[in-house]
Design a protein around this motif. Structure first.
Motif, PDB file in Angstrom:
ATOM      1  N   TRP A 132      37.777  25.526  18.236  1.00 28.12           N
ATOM      2  CA  TRP A 132      38.918  26.459  18.662  1.00 28.12           C
ATOM      3  C   TRP A 132      39.749  25.914  19.495  1.00 28.12           C
ATOM      4  CZ3 TRP A 132      33.715  26.800  20.341  1.00 28.12           C
ATOM      5  CH2 TRP A 132      33.421  26.434  21.519  1.00 28.12           C
ATOM      6  N   ASN A 133      41.009  26.511  19.825  1.00 33.99           N
ATOM      7  CA  ASN A 133      41.949  25.747  20.687  1.00 33.99           C
ATOM      8  C   ASN A 133      42.765  27.035  21.248  1.00 33.99           C
ATOM      9  OD1 ASN A 133      43.746  26.667  18.975  1.00 33.99           O
ATOM     10  ND2 ASN A 133      44.295  24.584  17.998  1.00 33.99           N
ATOM     11  N   CYS A 134      42.473  28.288  21.330  1.00 37.44           N
ATOM     12  CA  CYS A 134      42.862  29.105  22.189  1.00 37.44           C
ATOM     13  C   CYS A 134      41.941  30.416  22.484  1.00 37.44           C
ATOM     14  CB  CYS A 134      44.062  29.960  20.956  1.00 37.44           C
ATOM     15  SG  CYS A 134      44.863  31.306  21.859  1.00 37.44           S
ATOM     16  N   VAL A 135      41.500  30.409  23.768  1.00 31.00           N
ATOM     17  CA  VAL A 135      40.855  31.395  24.273  1.00 31.00           C
ATOM     18  C   VAL A 135      41.244  32.267  25.201  1.00 31.00           C
ATOM     19  CG1 VAL A 135      38.568  31.625  25.562  1.00 31.00           C
ATOM     20  CG2 VAL A 135      38.832  29.829  24.052  1.00 31.00           C
ATOM     21  N   PRO A 136      41.825  33.345  24.914  1.00 38.31           N
ATOM     22  CA  PRO A 136      42.697  34.192  25.699  1.00 38.31           C
ATOM     23  C   PRO A 136      41.577  35.093  26.667  1.00 38.31           C
ATOM     24  CG  PRO A 136      42.583  35.305  23.669  1.00 38.31           C
ATOM     25  CD  PRO A 136      41.872  33.803  23.516  1.00 38.31           C
ATOM     26  N   GLU A 137      40.372  34.879  26.576  1.00 40.02           N
ATOM     27  CA  GLU A 137      39.271  35.105  27.821  1.00 40.02           C
ATOM     28  C   GLU A 137      39.582  36.977  27.590  1.00 40.02           C
ATOM     29  OE1 GLU A 137      40.164  33.438  31.454  1.00 40.02           O
ATOM     30  OE2 GLU A 137      38.837  31.871  30.744  1.00 40.02           O
ATOM     31  N   ASP A 138      39.406  37.413  26.466  1.00 44.77           N
ATOM     32  CA  ASP A 138      39.406  39.110  26.286  1.00 44.77           C
ATOM     33  C   ASP A 138      38.188  39.555  26.865  1.00 44.77           C
ATOM     34  OD1 ASP A 138      37.514  37.901  24.472  1.00 44.77           O
ATOM     35  OD2 ASP A 138      37.951  39.017  22.711  1.00 44.77           O
ATOM     36  N   TRP A 139      36.974  38.775  27.061  1.00 48.36           N
ATOM     37  CA  TRP A 139      35.851  39.430  27.991  1.00 48.36           C
ATOM     38  C   TRP A 139      36.115  39.710  29.411  1.00 48.36           C
ATOM     39  CZ3 TRP A 139      36.229  34.434  26.551  1.00 48.36           C
ATOM     40  CH2 TRP A 139      36.153  33.590  27.269  1.00 48.36           C
ATOM     41  N   ILE A 140      37.233  38.811  29.969  1.00 39.90           N
ATOM     42  CA  ILE A 140      37.441  38.933  31.450  1.00 39.90           C
ATOM     43  C   ILE A 140      38.437  40.137  31.441  1.00 39.90           C
ATOM     44  CG2 ILE A 140      38.673  37.612  33.356  1.00 39.90           C
ATOM     45  CD1 ILE A 140      37.151  35.189  32.273  1.00 39.90           C
ATOM     46  N   ASP A 141      39.407  39.892  30.601  1.00 36.77           N
ATOM     47  CA  ASP A 141      40.775  40.935  30.891  1.00 36.77           C
ATOM     48  C   ASP A 141      40.887  41.672  29.453  1.00 36.77           C
ATOM     49  OD1 ASP A 141      42.937  42.270  31.560  1.00 36.77           O
ATOM     50  OD2 ASP A 141      44.193  40.453  31.949  1.00 36.77           O
ATOM     51  N   GLN A 142      40.164  42.859  29.249  1.00 32.35           N
ATOM     52  CA  GLN A 142      39.990  43.553  28.397  1.00 32.35           C
ATOM     53  C   GLN A 142      41.400  44.211  27.809  1.00 32.35           C
ATOM     54  OE1 GLN A 142      36.927  45.336  26.307  1.00 32.35           O
ATOM     55  NE2 GLN A 142      35.503  44.560  27.802  1.00 32.35           N
ATOM     56  N   ASP A 151      51.093  33.736  24.710  1.00 32.35           N
ATOM     57  CA  ASP A 151      51.431  32.628  25.426  1.00 32.35           C
ATOM     58  C   ASP A 151      50.859  31.440  24.904  1.00 32.35           C
ATOM     59  OD1 ASP A 151      53.127  34.136  26.878  1.00 32.35           O
ATOM     60  OD2 ASP A 151      51.825  34.260  28.850  1.00 32.35           O
ATOM     61  N   GLN A 152      49.590  31.437  24.638  1.00 28.74           N
ATOM     62  CA  GLN A 152      48.690  30.308  24.293  1.00 28.74           C
ATOM     63  C   GLN A 152      49.484  29.817  22.654  1.00 28.74           C
ATOM     64  OE1 GLN A 152      44.730  30.848  24.444  1.00 28.74           O
ATOM     65  NE2 GLN A 152      44.766  31.075  26.775  1.00 28.74           N
ATOM     66  N   VAL A 161      42.292  31.210  17.292  1.00 30.04           N
ATOM     67  CA  VAL A 161      42.033  32.205  18.274  1.00 30.04           C
ATOM     68  C   VAL A 161      40.792  32.633  18.481  1.00 30.04           C
ATOM     69  CG1 VAL A 161      43.049  34.068  19.569  1.00 30.04           C
ATOM     70  CG2 VAL A 161      44.424  32.691  18.188  1.00 30.04           C
ATOM     71  N   VAL A 162      39.733  32.568  19.544  1.00 27.13           N
ATOM     72  CA  VAL A 162      38.531  33.214  19.599  1.00 27.13           C
ATOM     73  C   VAL A 162      38.729  34.532  20.299  1.00 27.13           C
ATOM     74  CG1 VAL A 162      36.447  33.108  20.680  1.00 27.13           C
ATOM     75  CG2 VAL A 162      37.307  30.873  19.797  1.00 27.13           C
ATOM     76  N   LEU A 163      38.356  35.450  19.540  1.00 25.76           N
ATOM     77  CA  LEU A 163      38.264  36.808  20.086  1.00 25.76           C
ATOM     78  C   LEU A 163      36.741  37.203  19.904  1.00 25.76           C
ATOM     79  CD1 LEU A 163      41.347  38.497  18.699  1.00 25.76           C
ATOM     80  CD2 LEU A 163      41.065  37.412  20.887  1.00 25.76           C
ATOM     81  N   HIS A 164      36.403  38.548  20.448  1.00 23.28           N
ATOM     82  CA  HIS A 164      34.834  38.981  20.411  1.00 23.28           C
ATOM     83  C   HIS A 164      35.087  40.591  20.051  1.00 23.28           C
ATOM     84  CE1 HIS A 164      34.913  35.410  23.131  1.00 23.28           C
ATOM     85  NE2 HIS A 164      33.707  35.220  22.856  1.00 23.28           N
ATOM     86  N   ASP A 165      34.299  40.431  18.775  1.00 24.66           N
ATOM     87  CA  ASP A 165      34.521  41.800  18.427  1.00 24.66           C
ATOM     88  C   ASP A 165      33.075  42.642  18.716  1.00 24.66           C
ATOM     89  OD1 ASP A 165      32.668  40.008  16.675  1.00 24.66           O
ATOM     90  OD2 ASP A 165      32.509  41.484  15.198  1.00 24.66           O
ATOM     91  N   ILE A 166      32.577  42.512  20.137  1.00 27.72           N
ATOM     92  CA  ILE A 166      31.805  43.282  20.866  1.00 27.72           C
ATOM     93  C   ILE A 166      32.330  43.911  21.863  1.00 27.72           C
ATOM     94  CG2 ILE A 166      29.621  41.693  20.138  1.00 27.72           C
ATOM     95  CD1 ILE A 166      30.206  40.281  22.890  1.00 27.72           C
TER      96      ILE A 166
END
Ligand SMILES: [Zn+2]
Length: 217
Positions: A132-142, A151-152, A161-166
């Motif tokens: 991957w090359n884009c991790v917007p940290e959806d688990w930190i800042d939902q 921006d990335q 982009v890495v997102l999390h369907d949890i």
């Protein structure tokens, strides 16, 4: 303007994945789901993976337990328990390229991603390794990940982009994210950027030394 690929890791999660699939269907976006083998043991989660595949998404292996990155996992049977067991659980859900995505803890790429044994296994069994090359940290800042992701993406001509369907709150913003990508003129594609695929059907296409543990052979 960029080409953007979306991927969803760590599911399927019955509370979340169905809604993600609904958004993707409405937006006519195809993506990838890198799932945990342990989650597929539950019927509801497995049915969501089946639905994702039926709707044209690609399903990949993201380890069984997602506990210890493979490069740091000292168990002698870690590859069998994490990669091989998950591939068996996937069965016919697996993409023909035998997609595997290691996990990094915080989305970081480094020597902890793979052990030498895991690397050798992926090559011998003709897996495709997808980073991957884009991790917007959806688990930190939902709530705020969408702006960081935009921006990335704007800073890269070819984003995966890495997102999390949890994450129910984070994924409640998925439709807004896709709308903003399209409004900005980006194109959403299912294929992966070459730079994020260092092993393709068992063939090594990049220097692996940066994400294989240096010790342990
Ligand atoms: Zn993960």
């Amino acid at each position: 303007m960029a080409e953007v690929t979306l991927s969803f890791d760590n599911g399927p999660e019955p509370q979340v994945t169905g809604g993600v699939l609904d958004v993707l269907a409405r937006r006519a976006v195809k993506a990838s789901f890198f799932v945990l083998g342990s989650r597929l043991e539950a019927g509801a989660a497995r049915r969501l993976a089946e639905r994702a595949r039926a709707e044209g998404h690609w399903i990949g292996n993201h380890s069984w337990s997602h506990q210890v990155p493979l490069g740091e996992d000292a168990r002698p049977d870690a590859v069998e328990r994490e990669i091989a067991a998950t591939e068996r659980a996937l069965g016919g859900l697996a993409d023909a390229r035998r997609l595997f995505r290691p996990f990094g803890g915080g989305g970081k790429i480094g020597h902890h991603l793979l052990s030498a044994a895991a690397r050798d296994y992926l090559i011998a069994n003709r897996h495709t390794c997808v980073l991957w090359n884009c991790v917007p940290e959806d688990w930190i800042d939902q709530e705020g990940w969408v702006e960081r992701a935009l921006d990335q993406v704007a800073a890269s001509p070819r984003a995966l982009v890495v997102l999390h369907d949890i994450l129910p709150v984070a994924m409640s913003h998925l439709d807004r994210f896709i709308g903003a990508l399209l409004d900005a003129g980006h194109r959403i594609v299912q294929d992966y950027p070459q730079q994020c695929v260092p092993i393709e059907r068992g063939r090594v296409t990049a220097d692996l030394s940066g994400f294989v543990a240096e010790s342990g052979g």
